[in-house]
Design a protein around this motif. Sequence first.
Motif, PDB file in Angstrom:
ATOM      1  N   ASP A 162      24.405  35.979  24.197  1.00  0.00           N
ATOM      2  CA  ASP A 162      24.282  37.178  25.028  1.00  0.00           C
ATOM      3  C   ASP A 162      25.632  37.765  25.439  1.00  0.00           C
ATOM      4  O   ASP A 162      25.932  37.941  26.617  1.00  0.00           O
ATOM      5  N   LEU A 163      26.423  38.079  24.419  1.00  0.00           N
ATOM      6  CA  LEU A 163      27.592  38.924  24.647  1.00  0.00           C
ATOM      7  C   LEU A 163      27.127  40.362  24.882  1.00  0.00           C
ATOM      8  O   LEU A 163      27.882  41.170  25.436  1.00  0.00           O
ATOM      9  N   SER A 164      25.926  40.662  24.473  1.00  0.00           N
ATOM     10  CA  SER A 164      25.456  42.048  24.419  1.00  0.00           C
ATOM     11  C   SER A 164      24.666  42.476  25.651  1.00  0.00           C
ATOM     12  O   SER A 164      24.222  41.668  26.466  1.00  0.00           O
ATOM     13  N   ASP A 165      24.524  43.822  25.748  1.00  0.00           N
ATOM     14  CA  ASP A 165      23.682  44.504  26.743  1.00  0.00           C
ATOM     15  C   ASP A 165      24.291  44.495  28.151  1.00  0.00           C
ATOM     16  O   ASP A 165      25.215  43.774  28.457  1.00  0.00           O
ATOM     17  N   ARG A 166      23.745  45.368  28.984  1.00  0.00           N
ATOM     18  CA  ARG A 166      24.056  45.528  30.403  1.00  0.00           C
ATOM     19  C   ARG A 166      25.439  46.135  30.636  1.00  0.00           C
ATOM     20  O   ARG A 166      25.542  47.234  31.156  1.00  0.00           O
ATOM     21  N   GLY A 167      26.500  45.430  30.311  1.00  0.00           N
ATOM     22  CA  GLY A 167      27.844  45.950  30.528  1.00  0.00           C
ATOM     23  C   GLY A 167      28.262  46.945  29.458  1.00  0.00           C
ATOM     24  O   GLY A 167      27.609  47.069  28.417  1.00  0.00           O
ATOM     25  N   PRO A 168      29.399  47.656  29.658  1.00  0.00           N
ATOM     26  CA  PRO A 168      29.786  48.760  28.777  1.00  0.00           C
ATOM     27  C   PRO A 168      30.627  48.368  27.571  1.00  0.00           C
ATOM     28  O   PRO A 168      31.131  49.249  26.875  1.00  0.00           O
ATOM     29  N   ASN A 169      30.772  47.051  27.291  1.00  0.00           N
ATOM     30  CA  ASN A 169      31.679  46.648  26.212  1.00  0.00           C
ATOM     31  C   ASN A 169      31.055  45.661  25.236  1.00  0.00           C
ATOM     32  O   ASN A 169      31.727  44.736  24.763  1.00  0.00           O
ATOM     33  N   THR A 170      29.793  45.842  24.903  1.00  0.00           N
ATOM     34  CA  THR A 170      29.129  44.915  23.983  1.00  0.00           C
ATOM     35  C   THR A 170      29.855  44.805  22.653  1.00  0.00           C
ATOM     36  O   THR A 170      30.180  43.706  22.193  1.00  0.00           O
ATOM     37  N   LEU A 171      30.106  45.921  22.003  1.00  0.00           N
ATOM     38  CA  LEU A 171      30.706  45.896  20.670  1.00  0.00           C
ATOM     39  C   LEU A 171      32.151  45.403  20.728  1.00  0.00           C
ATOM     40  O   LEU A 171      32.614  44.685  19.826  1.00  0.00           O
ATOM     41  N   LYS A 172      32.858  45.739  21.772  1.00  0.00           N
ATOM     42  CA  LYS A 172      34.232  45.272  21.940  1.00  0.00           C
ATOM     43  C   LYS A 172      34.261  43.756  22.119  1.00  0.00           C
ATOM     44  O   LYS A 172      35.141  43.070  21.574  1.00  0.00           O
ATOM     45  N   LEU A 173      33.306  43.218  22.863  1.00  0.00           N
ATOM     46  CA  LEU A 173      33.225  41.765  23.065  1.00  0.00           C
ATOM     47  C   LEU A 173      32.914  41.049  21.750  1.00  0.00           C
ATOM     48  O   LEU A 173      33.512  40.004  21.447  1.00  0.00           O
ATOM     49  N   ILE A 174      31.986  41.590  20.986  1.00  0.00           N
ATOM     50  CA  ILE A 174      31.654  40.972  19.702  1.00  0.00           C
ATOM     51  C   ILE A 174      32.878  40.960  18.801  1.00  0.00           C
ATOM     52  O   ILE A 174      33.205  39.933  18.178  1.00  0.00           O
ATOM     53  N   ASP A 175      33.576  42.091  18.725  1.00  0.00           N
ATOM     54  CA  ASP A 175      34.791  42.169  17.907  1.00  0.00           C
ATOM     55  C   ASP A 175      35.839  41.162  18.393  1.00  0.00           C
ATOM     56  O   ASP A 175      36.510  40.503  17.590  1.00  0.00           O
ATOM     57  N   PHE A 176      35.982  41.048  19.698  1.00  0.00           N
ATOM     58  CA  PHE A 176      36.965  40.149  20.301  1.00  0.00           C
ATOM     59  C   PHE A 176      36.704  38.702  19.875  1.00  0.00           C
ATOM     60  O   PHE A 176      37.614  37.987  19.429  1.00  0.00           O
ATOM     61  N   PHE A 177      35.454  38.270  19.970  1.00  0.00           N
ATOM     62  CA  PHE A 177      35.140  36.890  19.604  1.00  0.00           C
ATOM     63  C   PHE A 177      35.236  36.657  18.102  1.00  0.00           C
ATOM     64  O   PHE A 177      35.614  35.561  17.665  1.00  0.00           O
ATOM     65  N   GLU A 178      34.909  37.667  17.311  1.00  0.00           N
ATOM     66  CA  GLU A 178      35.065  37.517  15.864  1.00  0.00           C
ATOM     67  C   GLU A 178      36.534  37.352  15.497  1.00  0.00           C
ATOM     68  O   GLU A 178      36.881  36.550  14.624  1.00  0.00           O
ATOM     69  N   ASP A 179      37.397  38.089  16.167  1.00  0.00           N
ATOM     70  CA  ASP A 179      38.831  37.957  15.914  1.00  0.00           C
ATOM     71  C   ASP A 179      39.339  36.594  16.364  1.00  0.00           C
ATOM     72  O   ASP A 179      40.182  35.980  15.698  1.00  0.00           O
ATOM     73  N   LEU A 180      38.817  36.105  17.487  1.00  0.00           N
ATOM     74  CA  LEU A 180      39.221  34.784  17.977  1.00  0.00           C
ATOM     75  C   LEU A 180      38.844  33.681  16.996  1.00  0.00           C
ATOM     76  O   LEU A 180      39.550  32.673  16.886  1.00  0.00           O
ATOM     77  N   LYS A 181      37.734  33.850  16.289  1.00  0.00           N
ATOM     78  CA  LYS A 181      37.322  32.842  15.312  1.00  0.00           C
ATOM     79  C   LYS A 181      38.402  32.650  14.255  1.00  0.00           C
ATOM     80  O   LYS A 181      38.716  31.511  13.875  1.00  0.00           O
ATOM     81  N   VAL A 182      38.972  33.738  13.807  1.00  0.00           N
ATOM     82  CA  VAL A 182      40.015  33.670  12.786  1.00  0.00           C
ATOM     83  C   VAL A 182      41.274  33.020  13.357  1.00  0.00           C
ATOM     84  O   VAL A 182      41.885  32.144  12.723  1.00  0.00           O
TER      85      VAL A 182
ATOM     86  N   TYR B  22      18.312  47.573  27.052  1.00  0.00           N
ATOM     87  CA  TYR B  22      19.313  47.099  28.001  1.00  0.00           C
ATOM     88  C   TYR B  22      20.734  47.442  27.580  1.00  0.00           C
ATOM     89  O   TYR B  22      21.690  47.022  28.231  1.00  0.00           O
ATOM     90  N   PHE B  23      20.873  48.199  26.509  1.00  0.00           N
ATOM     91  CA  PHE B  23      22.211  48.575  26.048  1.00  0.00           C
ATOM     92  C   PHE B  23      22.777  49.640  26.978  1.00  0.00           C
ATOM     93  O   PHE B  23      22.095  50.588  27.355  1.00  0.00           O
ATOM     94  N   SER B  24      24.036  49.490  27.334  1.00  0.00           N
ATOM     95  CA  SER B  24      24.676  50.381  28.308  1.00  0.00           C
ATOM     96  C   SER B  24      24.694  51.835  27.836  1.00  0.00           C
ATOM     97  O   SER B  24      25.152  52.136  26.727  1.00  0.00           O
ATOM     98  N   ARG B  25      24.218  52.731  28.681  1.00  0.00           N
ATOM     99  CA  ARG B  25      24.272  54.164  28.372  1.00  0.00           C
ATOM    100  C   ARG B  25      25.714  54.656  28.365  1.00  0.00           C
ATOM    101  O   ARG B  25      26.054  55.601  27.650  1.00  0.00           O
ATOM    102  N   VAL B  26      26.560  54.035  29.158  1.00  0.00           N
ATOM    103  CA  VAL B  26      27.988  54.384  29.155  1.00  0.00           C
ATOM    104  C   VAL B  26      28.590  54.085  27.784  1.00  0.00           C
ATOM    105  O   VAL B  26      29.345  54.895  27.217  1.00  0.00           O
ATOM    106  N   GLU B  27      28.244  52.929  27.228  1.00  0.00           N
ATOM    107  CA  GLU B  27      28.771  52.578  25.910  1.00  0.00           C
ATOM    108  C   GLU B  27      28.170  53.458  24.821  1.00  0.00           C
ATOM    109  O   GLU B  27      28.859  53.828  23.857  1.00  0.00           O
TER     110      GLU B  27
END
Length: 474
Positions: free
Chosen positions: A97-117, A144-149
């Motif tokens: 549950d990196l996703s939904d509610r807050g305004p940075n779902t896609l940024k968080l997913i990208d962040f963790f994918e980069d950390l994996k490398v 539940y996806f942020s309307r701001v995002e």
Amino acid sequence: MKVILVLPLLVIIGFILHYTHNQGAGPAEESSCQLVCDNKSGSPSGKTQSPLYDRVLVVPDLHGDYEQGLKTLELLGAVDASGKWVGGRALLVQLGDLSDRGPNTLKLIDFFEDLKVQAEAAGGKVVTLLGNHSHMLARGDYRYFSRVELAALGGGDVQTGLEKLKQLTSPEGKYGALLRRRPVAWISTGSIANRDCSMLLVHAAALPHMVKAAKSWLAHRTLAERGESQERVPYAADQLHPGHHQHEGVHGHDGWAVVNAWNRGMAHAMDPTASPAAHENALKAMLIGQNGPIWSRAYTMLPRQKVCADVAMVCEQMGVSRVIVGHTVQTSGEVSEMCGGKLVMADVALSRAMGSRELGDVMGLECRAEAAHANHSAAELVSGLRSTGSAGAGEGQTASEAVIDQGKLGPGQEQVCRWVSSKEGACRQANERNGVLRVWRMRSGAPVARLLSNPFRQRTSDESGWVSGFMRHF
């Protein structure tokens, strides 16, 4: 006649043992090999090896709050202030549950994918589990996806952003493909050669019926591959004991057979092109259902006695010391534990979109094997740390790291020995390496730690409350 009856039983037992030891890794993105592998199947090698990772870090649900995620990882020593991996040979598991509610779902997913490398290049590993909101996003449920995002994604227009999100989360889209490869669960056994840090990590719950479903799936698949009658499934499934075997002093590496069944089953369930067999439909229904590992609220809805009995059974079957979950927000705002420390519930609503936290008010879990020196009193440990200046430190060392090198103090010794500054008592631990699970929290700008219960021993009277984090070791 006796030989004729015995031979089928030997064949069944033989292929089951072979399968549990050689069950392949899960989705390619998240290989389940926790020890050095001696084949391509992903199964742990029987050879004695050094631990692959030096500690296990656990990050709960973040729900679209990138800044809180960054602060949490920085608190745990996984990243620096700029978000670059500094965790070395740590295993970091994010509970979903990196996703939904807050305004940075896609940024968080990208962040963790980069950390994996980055982590892999440093000898560490980052795992992001599938949560119920991750599953919702992948199947096109954007309630539940942020309307701001959405507005930001659509250049100021929410509807445009929604259409773009649909493309990105489709099976062929960038995020849809990533989410469909998320593992349902992970086992930290083998990460550290210590039974106290052998943990089953899953988003919502791990219950006996989930293990049973996986064992049935394994039996069906093995019998099909062998061309055996499916009538033998109940007997074959009963012979699967994933947590029975011993390895490097930590049992339960075969619990990966069950975890891999969950992970593969979910991958099939989320693949729109898959045509599962009848026995796979049962596993699929369990995995995505309300009583499955990404949705269940059983730990808070069932009587505590039932919960603890179920958790104890899962720990035994999977060969782990604890089950750690997110998903259900702890109303106390603190990480909770039940069943003598066998169950840890870590969702503390870190996302500011949940309405209860300010920026920087974060917490996460760390487990590591630490030396305990029975010959040092609490006062000696404190004075030894405080009296050591930079003169005793080598190049690039902190004063506390120099103390460790000089053999005066083990990493996190104040947590293992549980000293209280007003008391003189000697450490209660034996002079050995103990797996220590603690909660780190940022409080008033300073890190503090709280030791969680050890399922293998009883907590002493002075092992409670938060302790100053002035000697963190990352």
